[in-house]
Scaffold this active site. Sequence first.
Site, mmCIF file in Angstrom:
data_model
loop_
_atom_site.group_PDB
_atom_site.id
_atom_site.type_symbol
_atom_site.label_atom_id
_atom_site.label_comp_id
_atom_site.label_asym_id
_atom_site.label_seq_id
_atom_site.Cartn_x
_atom_site.Cartn_y
_atom_site.Cartn_z
ATOM 1 N N ASN A 246 0.875 -1.176 0.000
ATOM 2 C CA ASN A 246 0.000 0.000 0.000
ATOM 3 C C ASN A 246 0.913 1.226 0.000
ATOM 4 O O ASN A 246 1.473 1.577 1.038
ATOM 5 C CB ASN A 246 -0.897 -0.015 1.247
ATOM 6 N N TRP A 247 1.061 1.835 -1.181
ATOM 7 C CA TRP A 247 1.990 2.959 -1.290
ATOM 8 C C TRP A 247 1.442 4.210 -0.608
ATOM 9 O O TRP A 247 2.168 5.168 -0.411
ATOM 10 C CB TRP A 247 2.257 3.275 -2.757
ATOM 11 N N LYS A 248 0.170 4.230 -0.293
ATOM 12 C CA LYS A 248 -0.482 5.429 0.245
ATOM 13 C C LYS A 248 -0.183 6.609 -0.690
ATOM 14 O O LYS A 248 -0.067 6.410 -1.891
ATOM 15 C CB LYS A 248 -0.023 5.703 1.678
ATOM 16 N N HIS B 224 -9.678 1.209 4.468
ATOM 17 C CA HIS B 224 -8.432 1.390 5.230
ATOM 18 C C HIS B 224 -8.723 2.319 6.408
ATOM 19 O O HIS B 224 -9.530 3.248 6.293
ATOM 20 C CB HIS B 224 -7.352 1.979 4.320
ATOM 21 N N GLU C 228 -7.187 4.696 7.597
ATOM 22 C CA GLU C 228 -6.959 6.128 7.339
ATOM 23 C C GLU C 228 -8.171 6.739 6.651
ATOM 24 O O GLU C 228 -8.535 7.884 6.896
ATOM 25 C CB GLU C 228 -5.674 6.308 6.514
ATOM 26 N N GLU D 79 -6.034 -5.087 10.212
ATOM 27 C CA GLU D 79 -5.030 -4.061 10.443
ATOM 28 C C GLU D 79 -5.366 -3.323 11.738
ATOM 29 O O GLU D 79 -6.150 -2.365 11.724
ATOM 30 C CB GLU D 79 -5.018 -3.058 9.293
ATOM 31 N N GLY E 217 1.867 2.089 10.834
ATOM 32 C CA GLY E 217 2.825 3.184 10.720
ATOM 33 C C GLY E 217 3.433 3.599 12.048
ATOM 34 O O GLY E 217 4.063 4.648 12.153
ATOM 35 N N SER F 128 2.829 -2.386 10.463
ATOM 36 C CA SER F 128 4.270 -2.403 10.748
ATOM 37 C C SER F 128 4.924 -3.757 10.481
ATOM 38 O O SER F 128 5.777 -4.202 11.246
ATOM 39 C CB SER F 128 4.538 -1.934 12.185
ATOM 40 N N GLY G 93 2.547 -1.279 4.366
ATOM 41 C CA GLY G 93 2.598 0.154 4.080
ATOM 42 C C GLY G 93 4.034 0.611 3.865
ATOM 43 O O GLY G 93 4.607 0.419 2.792
ATOM 44 N N GLY G 94 4.626 1.184 4.899
ATOM 45 C CA GLY G 94 5.952 1.803 4.796
ATOM 46 C C GLY G 94 6.993 0.932 4.106
ATOM 47 O O GLY G 94 7.743 1.416 3.246
HETATM 48 C C1 PEP Z 1 -1.075 0.098 5.923
HETATM 49 O O1 PEP Z 1 -1.139 1.282 5.744
HETATM 50 O O2 PEP Z 1 -1.919 -0.638 5.401
HETATM 51 C C2 PEP Z 1 0.004 -0.425 6.755
HETATM 52 C C3 PEP Z 1 -0.064 -1.653 7.193
HETATM 53 O O3 PEP Z 1 1.049 0.431 7.025
HETATM 54 P P1 PEP Z 1 2.440 0.081 7.756
HETATM 55 O O4 PEP Z 1 2.948 -1.213 7.185
HETATM 56 O O5 PEP Z 1 3.341 1.220 7.435
HETATM 57 O O6 PEP Z 1 2.138 -0.032 9.220
#
Ligand code: PEP
Length: 247
Positions: free
Chosen positions: A11-13, A95, A97, A166, A172, A210, A231-232
Amino acid sequence: MAQRRKLIVGNWKMHGSRAANAELLSALLAGRPYLGDLAVCVPAVYLHETAAALAGSDLRWGAQDVSEHAQGAYTGEVSAAMLAEAGCRYVIVGHSERRAYHAESDELVAAKAQAALAKGVTPIVCVGETLAQREAGETETVVKRQLSAVIHRLAHCAAEMVVAYEPVWAIGTGRTASPEQAQAVHAVLRAQLHAATGRGATMKILYGGSVKPDNAATLFAQADIDGGLIGGASLKASEFIAIARAA
Ligand code: PEP
């Protein structure tokens, strides 16, 4: 136990640029083959060039949101038909967010999942509790309520979705649910999916929050964890590839 192929989705956001994306995608292509399935969910404006870069490969791509409407006067929205035309295999819906910053309700998330499926795009439906909800002992109630809205809306098509657990407190933040904490919730979700569809044993439930190269293998080794929503770490080719290898 049912054999489910692992699925790793980036997930590049709201990250990326044409130059950075080209570099990242070519590194992912160079890192093949992967044992499981790999996909990247990119900002909508980059879908067509992602499609061009990945065409002919076994990597898939997708979007991070979709409109619940088929078409019309909805400025700024992107329809499921448009995503399908851009070759999307997946779209992330619900998501945390988007639930938090765009006030997306369980019902709206369900409508988005339905719109995606109607055009042949697989929704990756995110569910997860906040830290306050976990500390209040509400984790199970919250995730079951979020998933239940989607199950009801999709009815006989519910088995076509992918679910991502999640925990909001792990996204994050560098805090990861322990493999045991994640597995416990995944088992609850699988039981709920199975009760509703009869096909819970074959449905994919991803973990997100994470996930990094050093914790991926133990998370993915859990019985009900079928891969990850990343994500990251999906923005760094070496980390994303290492996570994919851990699957
Ligand atoms: C996400 O945004 O779906 C996510 C899991 O982010 P991260 O891996 O950065 O926690």
